[in-house]
Write an enzyme that holds these catalytic residues in place. Structure first.
Site, mmCIF file in Angstrom:
data_model
loop_
_atom_site.group_PDB
_atom_site.id
_atom_site.type_symbol
_atom_site.label_atom_id
_atom_site.label_comp_id
_atom_site.label_asym_id
_atom_site.label_seq_id
_atom_site.Cartn_x
_atom_site.Cartn_y
_atom_site.Cartn_z
ATOM 1 N N THR A 101 -6.158 10.131 -1.614
ATOM 2 C CA THR A 101 -5.665 9.622 -0.506
ATOM 3 C C THR A 101 -5.108 10.352 0.207
ATOM 4 O O THR A 101 -4.373 11.365 -0.031
ATOM 5 C CB THR A 101 -4.893 8.136 -0.921
ATOM 6 O OG1 THR A 101 -3.547 8.686 -1.381
ATOM 7 C CG2 THR A 101 -5.674 7.230 -1.765
ATOM 8 N N CYS B 239 -7.633 9.584 -7.186
ATOM 9 C CA CYS B 239 -7.289 8.267 -6.635
ATOM 10 C C CYS B 239 -8.162 7.473 -7.872
ATOM 11 O O CYS B 239 -9.197 7.701 -8.229
ATOM 12 C CB CYS B 239 -7.772 7.973 -5.237
ATOM 13 S SG CYS B 239 -7.552 6.150 -5.032
ATOM 14 N N CYS C 293 -2.069 4.679 -10.384
ATOM 15 C CA CYS C 293 -2.239 4.812 -9.100
ATOM 16 C C CYS C 293 -1.665 5.990 -8.835
ATOM 17 O O CYS C 293 -0.326 6.579 -9.070
ATOM 18 C CB CYS C 293 -1.471 3.607 -8.437
ATOM 19 S SG CYS C 293 -1.408 3.971 -6.598
ATOM 20 N N ASN C 294 -2.604 7.277 -8.581
ATOM 21 C CA ASN C 294 -2.106 8.489 -8.546
ATOM 22 C C ASN C 294 -0.890 8.626 -7.232
ATOM 23 O O ASN C 294 0.113 9.211 -7.380
ATOM 24 C CB ASN C 294 -3.115 9.575 -7.817
ATOM 25 C CG ASN C 294 -3.831 9.648 -8.895
ATOM 26 O OD1 ASN C 294 -3.809 10.607 -9.747
ATOM 27 N ND2 ASN C 294 -5.150 8.642 -9.346
ATOM 28 N N THR C 295 -1.311 7.925 -6.173
ATOM 29 C CA THR C 295 -0.495 7.899 -5.025
ATOM 30 C C THR C 295 1.169 7.399 -5.365
ATOM 31 O O THR C 295 2.008 7.722 -4.991
ATOM 32 C CB THR C 295 -0.853 6.973 -3.819
ATOM 33 O OG1 THR C 295 -2.236 7.575 -3.474
ATOM 34 C CG2 THR C 295 -0.185 7.340 -2.379
ATOM 35 N N ALA C 296 1.132 6.319 -6.128
ATOM 36 C CA ALA C 296 2.409 5.622 -6.514
ATOM 37 C C ALA C 296 3.215 6.704 -7.405
ATOM 38 O O ALA C 296 4.483 6.437 -7.391
ATOM 39 C CB ALA C 296 2.259 4.462 -7.294
ATOM 40 N N LYS D 235 -12.192 -0.593 -2.870
ATOM 41 C CA LYS D 235 -11.422 -1.776 -2.660
ATOM 42 C C LYS D 235 -12.022 -2.883 -1.907
ATOM 43 O O LYS D 235 -11.632 -4.327 -2.120
ATOM 44 C CB LYS D 235 -10.170 -1.048 -1.794
ATOM 45 C CG LYS D 235 -9.125 -0.437 -2.585
ATOM 46 C CD LYS D 235 -7.944 0.089 -1.762
ATOM 47 C CE LYS D 235 -7.084 1.052 -2.683
ATOM 48 N NZ LYS D 235 -6.337 0.372 -3.878
ATOM 49 N N ASP E 56 0.806 -1.267 0.207
ATOM 50 C CA ASP E 56 -0.102 0.064 0.113
ATOM 51 C C ASP E 56 0.833 1.242 -0.095
ATOM 52 O O ASP E 56 1.828 1.408 0.840
ATOM 53 C CB ASP E 56 -1.073 -0.218 1.195
ATOM 54 C CG ASP E 56 -1.902 1.025 1.350
ATOM 55 O OD1 ASP E 56 -1.666 2.266 1.860
ATOM 56 O OD2 ASP E 56 -3.106 0.861 0.493
ATOM 57 N N ARG E 57 0.661 2.021 -0.996
ATOM 58 C CA ARG E 57 1.357 3.109 -1.003
ATOM 59 C C ARG E 57 1.282 4.379 -0.010
ATOM 60 O O ARG E 57 2.169 4.993 0.418
ATOM 61 C CB ARG E 57 1.241 3.680 -2.542
ATOM 62 C CG ARG E 57 2.088 3.071 -3.813
ATOM 63 C CD ARG E 57 1.227 1.881 -3.923
ATOM 64 N NE ARG E 57 -0.151 1.754 -4.104
ATOM 65 C CZ ARG E 57 -1.052 0.770 -3.965
ATOM 66 N NH1 ARG E 57 -0.678 -0.205 -3.484
ATOM 67 N NH2 ARG E 57 -2.331 1.022 -4.280
ATOM 68 N N THR E 58 -0.198 4.538 0.473
ATOM 69 C CA THR E 58 -0.452 5.270 1.530
ATOM 70 C C THR E 58 0.440 5.065 2.599
ATOM 71 O O THR E 58 0.912 6.074 3.437
ATOM 72 C CB THR E 58 -1.858 5.687 1.696
ATOM 73 O OG1 THR E 58 -2.592 6.225 0.456
ATOM 74 C CG2 THR E 58 -2.143 6.424 2.773
#
Length: 238
Positions: free
Chosen positions: A125, A195, A83-86, A165, A48-50
């Protein structure tokens, strides 16, 4: 000769499927051979990136790099990542590949510029918000951001994690709708669905608000890179 696109997927599987579906949907094609050749690594081993950004979570970079290298070895001419967070880890992945890596957030900023948008409401996120990946790029384009805080931000996380999810379509969206309305009250011209689960959520929960979908923008960038045309009805959106 058309180019092959490689998707670093698995973050999450529905978001990966959504990106692939959008590539197919927006390509101006009349037969199988007119479509983009796509390789997908639905790598659900990526942590999980967050959790990694906020501290205490496992580093996702080794698995992200594995997917990137694997896709290049499969013949991908360019990479995309739903994936924006990635994208916080983007610069740690690119040294390991020798092909272009299209940047979802930069592509979104360019699309906002084309639409002359100057203020957006960011739904994303905790990791994306706190990392500043959207803020750093949009500020270079003169685009201001308003974003939820406190309980309102928790409502966004609930839609992402407890809704999409977890596959729970019975999730109560009252707080989420309140959050959206507040962003418009604060001057947002439209929402950035920052996200890749959020475009899925907007479709699943039938939410209709002015928004830009970075997944769709990235799909369009991939189609153009591959040397294909966008269907006319989508050209004004991306």
């Amino acid at each position: 000769m058309s180019q092959t696109i490689g998707i670093i997927g698995g973050m999450g599987p529905l978001a990966t499927s959504d990106l692939f579906h959008k590539i197919i949907t927006i390509t101006d094609a009349s037969c199988d051979q007119d479509h983009v050749r796509v390789c997908i690594d639905n790598n659900t081993n990526i942590p999980d990136r967050t959790a990694a950004i906020l501290g205490g979570g496992k580093n996702p970079v080794p698995e992200l790099v594995k997917s990137a290298v694997r896709l290049q070895s499969m013949g991908a001419d360019a990479l995309i990542m739903p994936c924006n967070t990635a994208h916080y880890f983007y610069e740690q992945i690119t040294p390991y590949v020798d092909i272009p890596f299209l940047h979802m957030i930069q592509e979104t900023a360019d699309a906002l510029d084309r639409r002359h948008i100057r203020k957006v409401g960011l739904l994303a996120t905790d990791g994306t918000c706190q990392s500043g990946v959207y803020h750093s790029i949009l500020s270079q384009h003169g685009i201001d951001i308003v974003q939820p805080t406190g309980e309102n931000q928790q409502s966004v996380m609930d839609v992402i994690y407890k809704g999409v999810k977890a596959g729970d379509l019975s999730l109560n969206l009252t707080a989420f709708h309140r959050t959206i309305n507040q962003l418009f009250d604060e001057g947002a011209e439209l929402l950035v669905l920052g996200c890749t689960e959020l475009p899925v959520a907007f479709e699943l929960f039938h939410i209709e608000k002015p928004a830009i979908d970075p997944t769709l923008v990235l799909a369009a960038a991939a189609v153009r890179f591959a040397g294909k045309e966008i269907r006319p009805e989508y050209r004004g959106l991306v």
